[in-house]
Structures are given as structure tokens and as C-alpha cells.
Motif scaffolding. Structure first.
Motif, PDB file in Angstrom:
ATOM      1  N   ILE A  10      19.255 -67.880 -13.264  1.00 53.35           N
ATOM      2  CA  ILE A  10      20.589 -67.351 -13.523  1.00 53.35           C
ATOM      3  C   ILE A  10      21.133 -67.932 -14.818  1.00 53.35           C
ATOM      4  N   SER A  11      21.787 -67.106 -15.614  1.00 49.63           N
ATOM      5  CA  SER A  11      22.337 -67.565 -16.896  1.00 49.63           C
ATOM      6  C   SER A  11      23.313 -68.714 -16.680  1.00 49.63           C
ATOM      7  N   GLY A  12      23.199 -69.706 -17.566  1.00 53.41           N
ATOM      8  CA  GLY A  12      24.055 -70.876 -17.481  1.00 53.41           C
ATOM      9  C   GLY A  12      23.594 -71.907 -16.475  1.00 53.41           C
ATOM     10  N   SER A  13      22.430 -71.702 -15.858  1.00 49.77           N
ATOM     11  CA  SER A  13      21.948 -72.638 -14.845  1.00 49.77           C
ATOM     12  C   SER A  13      20.641 -73.287 -15.299  1.00 49.77           C
ATOM     13  N   GLU A  45       9.654 -53.018 -21.822  1.00 47.80           N
ATOM     14  CA  GLU A  45       8.520 -53.053 -22.733  1.00 47.80           C
ATOM     15  C   GLU A  45       8.839 -52.283 -24.021  1.00 47.80           C
ATOM     16  N   GLY A  46       8.385 -52.851 -25.111  1.00 50.16           N
ATOM     17  CA  GLY A  46       8.630 -52.235 -26.401  1.00 50.16           C
ATOM     18  C   GLY A  46       9.930 -52.657 -27.044  1.00 50.16           C
ATOM     19  N   VAL A  47      10.769 -53.371 -26.289  1.00 52.71           N
ATOM     20  CA  VAL A  47      12.061 -53.840 -26.807  1.00 52.71           C
ATOM     21  C   VAL A  47      11.995 -55.359 -26.921  1.00 52.71           C
ATOM     22  N   PRO A  48      12.357 -55.927 -28.076  1.00 52.28           N
ATOM     23  CA  PRO A  48      12.317 -57.388 -28.218  1.00 52.28           C
ATOM     24  C   PRO A  48      13.213 -58.075 -27.200  1.00 52.28           C
ATOM     25  N   ILE A  49      12.805 -59.256 -26.800  1.00 55.14           N
ATOM     26  CA  ILE A  49      13.600 -60.044 -25.851  1.00 55.14           C
ATOM     27  C   ILE A  49      14.887 -60.502 -26.535  1.00 55.14           C
ATOM     28  N   PRO A  50      16.043 -60.227 -25.955  1.00 53.21           N
ATOM     29  CA  PRO A  50      17.322 -60.603 -26.605  1.00 53.21           C
ATOM     30  C   PRO A  50      17.533 -62.110 -26.632  1.00 53.21           C
ATOM     31  N   ASP A  51      18.435 -62.538 -27.507  1.00 53.61           N
ATOM     32  CA  ASP A  51      18.738 -63.961 -27.619  1.00 53.61           C
ATOM     33  C   ASP A  51      19.308 -64.530 -26.320  1.00 53.61           C
ATOM     34  N   SER A  52      19.964 -63.694 -25.548  1.00 59.60           N
ATOM     35  CA  SER A  52      20.562 -64.163 -24.293  1.00 59.60           C
ATOM     36  C   SER A  52      19.508 -64.553 -23.259  1.00 59.60           C
ATOM     37  N   HIS A  53      18.235 -64.162 -23.509  1.00 61.11           N
ATOM     38  CA  HIS A  53      17.168 -64.479 -22.574  1.00 61.11           C
ATOM     39  C   HIS A  53      16.269 -65.600 -23.099  1.00 61.11           C
ATOM     40  N   MET A  54      16.653 -66.214 -24.197  1.00 63.85           N
ATOM     41  CA  MET A  54      15.873 -67.328 -24.715  1.00 63.85           C
ATOM     42  C   MET A  54      16.110 -68.576 -23.858  1.00 63.85           C
ATOM     43  N   LEU A  55      15.121 -69.451 -23.816  1.00 65.42           N
ATOM     44  CA  LEU A  55      15.174 -70.619 -22.941  1.00 65.42           C
ATOM     45  C   LEU A  55      15.131 -71.922 -23.732  1.00 65.42           C
ATOM     46  N   THR A  56      15.597 -72.966 -23.090  1.00 69.39           N
ATOM     47  CA  THR A  56      15.385 -74.339 -23.550  1.00 69.39           C
ATOM     48  C   THR A  56      14.537 -75.023 -22.493  1.00 69.39           C
ATOM     49  N   VAL A  57      13.419 -75.603 -22.915  1.00 67.54           N
ATOM     50  CA  VAL A  57      12.449 -76.166 -21.978  1.00 67.54           C
ATOM     51  C   VAL A  57      12.175 -77.615 -22.350  1.00 67.54           C
ATOM     52  N   TRP A  84      16.421 -74.255 -19.024  1.00 63.29           N
ATOM     53  CA  TRP A  84      17.845 -73.940 -19.154  1.00 63.29           C
ATOM     54  C   TRP A  84      17.981 -72.526 -19.713  1.00 63.29           C
ATOM     55  N   ALA A  85      18.879 -71.753 -19.120  1.00 65.56           N
ATOM     56  CA  ALA A  85      19.171 -70.406 -19.605  1.00 65.56           C
ATOM     57  C   ALA A  85      20.587 -70.382 -20.166  1.00 65.56           C
ATOM     58  N   PRO A  86      20.798 -69.758 -21.324  1.00 66.83           N
ATOM     59  CA  PRO A  86      22.151 -69.739 -21.903  1.00 66.83           C
ATOM     60  C   PRO A  86      23.109 -68.907 -21.052  1.00 66.83           C
ATOM     61  N   GLU A  87      24.381 -69.185 -21.210  1.00 72.07           N
ATOM     62  CA  GLU A  87      25.396 -68.443 -20.455  1.00 72.07           C
ATOM     63  C   GLU A  87      25.513 -67.016 -20.974  1.00 72.07           C
ATOM     64  N   ALA A 145      20.301 -62.599 -15.087  1.00 71.41           N
ATOM     65  CA  ALA A 145      19.154 -63.389 -14.651  1.00 71.41           C
ATOM     66  C   ALA A 145      18.002 -63.210 -15.623  1.00 71.41           C
ATOM     67  N   VAL A 146      17.250 -64.281 -15.828  1.00 70.23           N
ATOM     68  CA  VAL A 146      16.072 -64.268 -16.676  1.00 70.23           C
ATOM     69  C   VAL A 146      14.865 -64.541 -15.789  1.00 70.23           C
ATOM     70  N   THR A 147      13.876 -63.652 -15.844  1.00 68.84           N
ATOM     71  CA  THR A 147      12.660 -63.836 -15.055  1.00 68.84           C
ATOM     72  C   THR A 147      11.640 -64.622 -15.878  1.00 68.84           C
ATOM     73  N   VAL A 148      11.137 -65.707 -15.294  1.00 69.10           N
ATOM     74  CA  VAL A 148      10.230 -66.604 -16.008  1.00 69.10           C
ATOM     75  C   VAL A 148       8.919 -66.719 -15.240  1.00 69.10           C
ATOM     76  N   GLU A 149       7.809 -66.638 -15.977  1.00 67.16           N
ATOM     77  CA  GLU A 149       6.499 -66.928 -15.412  1.00 67.16           C
ATOM     78  C   GLU A 149       6.059 -68.300 -15.892  1.00 67.16           C
ATOM     79  N   PHE A 150       5.602 -69.139 -14.956  1.00 68.25           N
ATOM     80  CA  PHE A 150       5.255 -70.518 -15.299  1.00 68.25           C
ATOM     81  C   PHE A 150       3.957 -70.893 -14.596  1.00 68.25           C
ATOM     82  N   GLU A 151       3.026 -71.419 -15.372  1.00 70.00           N
ATOM     83  CA  GLU A 151       1.746 -71.892 -14.835  1.00 70.00           C
ATOM     84  C   GLU A 151       1.556 -73.340 -15.255  1.00 70.00           C
TER      85      GLU A 151
END
Length: 211
Positions: free
Chosen positions: A27-30, A55-67, A103-106, A112-118
Motif C-alpha cells: 500500500i502506498s505510504g507503507s 503492459e507497454g506503459v512505463p511504470i509511473p513514478d508513484s510506483h517506484m520503491l525504496t529498498v 517502502w512505497a511513496p504516498e 497499491a504496488v504489486t511487488v515480486e521478490f525472490e
């Protein structure tokens, strides 16, 4: 080592999996943190990415993460800001729970941002396909090497668990010793108080000439 014991270790190694693959919504901001118990000198690799639902559309800045990936003592092993994917790899220099936080930006309205993590550690962190391609070796040789490394990893894990058990036993012995000392001190205090009470009563009765 008996043959049946070695066979048991190998069979257990085939079932032994230290890889962790997941997909989750952030969730954004969490913040969402994931931990993994890694022992010293174990190799660990991780890979994460934001799932592009359009698909075909760049990921917006609002969906960028801090890891950030940190060790049990707070040392940072990976830190990335404003990214949609990334990876990390390192060899653990201390045992314990390593933590990966996202971290997801507000956003307004919240989204919500869907993340795949391995996340892989130990034997499963080796890329066996690259080993086979680089060396041009037979599949059986690769499998034997995997089994050998798995047995070594289980052997090291058994020694690690034995060390942890010895630490717990030492802690129990220290705790029991402290409790025994406290019990004797409590008993001494109670006996001292009882003796003082008897002495006081005796002195009182003698003063009143009742004894």
C-alpha cells in the motif's frame, strides 16, 4: 558415516529448500519488511521488481520503491531509492535475521504496488544453469555437485544448530545457578528474620518477667 545416514542426508537435502519467492501488494505510504535467518559465510542473492499491470506503459513514478537490506547489527548491504527493480548479492559475515524492507511513496488517493521478490540463500543461491553452460559438463555431474554442496550445507547447518543448542544450555545453567543463589539468599533472609523475631520475643518476655 553409515551409508544409510549419508543417503538420509542426501534425501533430506533434496527436500531442503532455502529459496523464497513471493508476490505481495504494498500500500502506498507503507512499509513491508521480510526477514531471513542466514548463518555466517552463507551466500545470499535477491531479486525484486514492480509488476507492471499495464503492459507497454512505463511504470509511473508513484510506483517506484525504496529498498534496503540490513544485517542483524544494522549494517546496510543494499540500498536503492526510486527504483522499479533491482537485485543484491553478498556473503553473510554474521549470523541472524537479515531484513529486506520495501517502502512505497504516498499516493492520493492511496493505491497499491504489486511487488515480486525472490530471495535465495545457501546452496540455492548458486546458479547451476550458468555452471553447466560455462563448464559444458554433464547433467549428472551438475546434480552430483549440487548434492555434494547440499550435504556440506546440511553439515554446516547441523554444527550451527549444535552451537545454538550449547548457547541455550549455557544460558539455562547460568539461569539455574542464579536462581539457586537467589533461593539460598531468600532462605537466609527468612531464617535471619525468624531468629530476630525469636530474640525479640525472648527479650520481651524476660523484661516482663514472664520467663
Amino acid at each position: 558415516m553409515p551409508k544409510w545416514s549419508l543417503l538420509g542426508l542426501i534425501l533430506f537435502g533434496l527436500m531442503f529448500n532455502v529459496a523464497d519467492f513471493m508476490r505481495f501488494d504494498l500500500i502506498s505510504g507503507s512499509t513491508k519488511c521480510i526477514s531471513d535467518d542466514i548463518k555466517t559465510n552463507s551466500m545470499t542473492v535477491g531479486k525484486y521488481s514492480v509488476v507492471n499491470l499495464n503492459e507497454g506503459v512505463p511504470i509511473p513514478d508513484s510506483h517506484m520503491l525504496t529498498v534496503r537490506v540490513s544485517s542483524p547489527r544494522g549494517n546496510t548491504y543494499h540500498n536503492a531509492d526510486h527504483v522499479d527493480s533491482g537485485q543484491f548479492a553478498f556473503t553473510a559475515v554474521e549470523s541472524g535475521d537479515y531484513i529486506t524492507c520495501f517502502w512505497a511513496p504516498e499516493q492520493k488517493p492511496p493505491g497499491a504496488v504489486t511487488v515480486e521478490f525472490e530471495w535465495r540463500s545457501g546452496v540455492s543461491s548458486n546458479d547451476w544453469s550458468k555452471v553447466a553452460k560455462r563448464g559444458q559438463i554433464e547433467v549428472m555431474e551438475v546434480e552430483l555437485k549440487k548434492l555434494y554442496d547440499t550435504v556440506i550445507s546440511i553439515h554446516d547447518e547441523m554444527f550451527y544448530l549444535r552451537e545454538r543448542e550449547e548457547e541455550m544450555q549455557k544460558l539455562n545453567r547460568d539461569t539455574n545457578a542464579k536462581m539457586a543463589t537467589f533461593s539460598f539468599l531468600s532462605l537466609g533472609v527468612c531464617l535471619s528474620v525468624a531468629g530476630l523475631q525469636l530474640w525479640h520475643l525472648k527479650t520481651f518476655f524476660e523484661r516482663k518477667k514472664l520467663l
